[in-house]
Design a protein around this motif. Structure first.
Motif, mmCIF file in Angstrom:
data_model
loop_
_atom_site.group_PDB
_atom_site.id
_atom_site.type_symbol
_atom_site.label_atom_id
_atom_site.label_comp_id
_atom_site.label_asym_id
_atom_site.label_seq_id
_atom_site.Cartn_x
_atom_site.Cartn_y
_atom_site.Cartn_z
ATOM 1 N N THR A 114 0.827 -1.210 0.000
ATOM 2 C CA THR A 114 0.000 0.000 0.000
ATOM 3 C C THR A 114 0.861 1.260 0.000
ATOM 4 O O THR A 114 0.504 2.255 -0.635
ATOM 5 C CB THR A 114 -0.973 0.010 1.193
ATOM 6 N N HIS A 132 -7.171 0.489 -1.842
ATOM 7 C CA HIS A 132 -6.348 -0.397 -1.023
ATOM 8 C C HIS A 132 -7.159 -1.622 -0.598
ATOM 9 O O HIS A 132 -8.227 -1.479 0.008
ATOM 10 C CB HIS A 132 -5.853 0.321 0.234
ATOM 11 N N SER A 144 -2.553 1.301 5.326
ATOM 12 C CA SER A 144 -3.544 1.505 4.266
ATOM 13 C C SER A 144 -4.480 2.667 4.554
ATOM 14 O O SER A 144 -5.240 3.093 3.691
ATOM 15 C CB SER A 144 -4.366 0.225 4.068
#
Length: 229
Positions: A114, A132, A144
């Motif tokens: 991420t 994400h 994230s």
């Protein structure tokens, strides 16, 4: 000599939803169909070698089955891959496959994925949407959520990057069952840090339920995911 002022006022709503649950790929596809990323039809699914077979390829298959275009971009798992060279290699691969501003990035994996994919999305075509799909406790606890994206260098960690918010975050608790115990412990440590800083109720819960979390009990994992947000 002349001098003039360029007046720029910008009001931006970067709000987004975080969905917590089990097996959320179909939910993500439905959200895309309903306009989550506008009219984007081409998706770059970015993941690492640990997540590739388990979640990366299934996400791509669902994207293609829904009638969209897509490709999978996989890099070697681990913090050592979170560097400018990896980002550059993925960008070049995307450009070679015809990706331009009309695409969306889907980051499937943990914090390294991420961080890297979010940074890439924020700079590719001067910014394309990113989703994400978090598969680790650490990603759910921190990486994230919040828009922090970056890569590492030999001289500094997480100093080359930007704040770039995703369109939505999916926290798939089922994925935690595939993690080595040390990865769960790393994510739990981040959660404990959050609790120490700001949430006495969460800290008390962690004291009483840490074993449930490490055994991936659905109720316990959902609780800490909600409080981490």
């Amino acid at each position: 000599m002349s001098n003039f002022h360029v007046a720029l006022k910008k009001v931006v709503d970067d709000s987004y939803d975080v969905q917590i649950g089990c097996g959320l790929i179909d939910d993500m596809i439905q959200d895309i169909k309903e306009g989550l990323v506008g009219n984007k039809k081409k998706f770059a699914v970015i993941t690492d070698s640990n997540v590739d077979e388990v979640y990366g390829r299934p996400v791509l298959e669902k994207i293609l089955a829904a009638g969209y275009q897509g490709d999978l971009f996989v890099f070697a798992a681990g913090e050592k891959s979170k560097v400018r060279k990896t980002k550059e290699e993925i960008e070049d691969a995307m450009l070679a496959k015809g990706y331009r501003r009309d695409c969306c990035v889907i980051a499937v994996g943990g914090g390294v994925v991420t961080d890297l994919a979010g940074f890439l999305a924020g700079t590719f075509g001067r910014g394309v949407p990113v989703i994400h799909y978090a598969t680790t406790l650490l990603a759910a606890a921190d990486a994230s959520i919040g828009g922090k994206t970056a890569v590492d260098t030999d001289l500094a960690t997480n100093l080359i990057g930007l704040i770039y918010q995703p369109k939505k975050v999916y926290v798939d608790i089922d994925a935690w069952k595939t993690l080595p115990k040390r990865h769960l412990i790393n994510g739990l440590a981040e959660t404990i840090k959050h609790a120490c800083l700001a949430d006495y109720e969460l800290f008390t819960y962690l004291e009483e339920h840490w074993q449930d979390i490490l055994s991936c009990d659905k109720e316990a994992c959902t609780y800490i995911s909600e409080h981490n947000c």
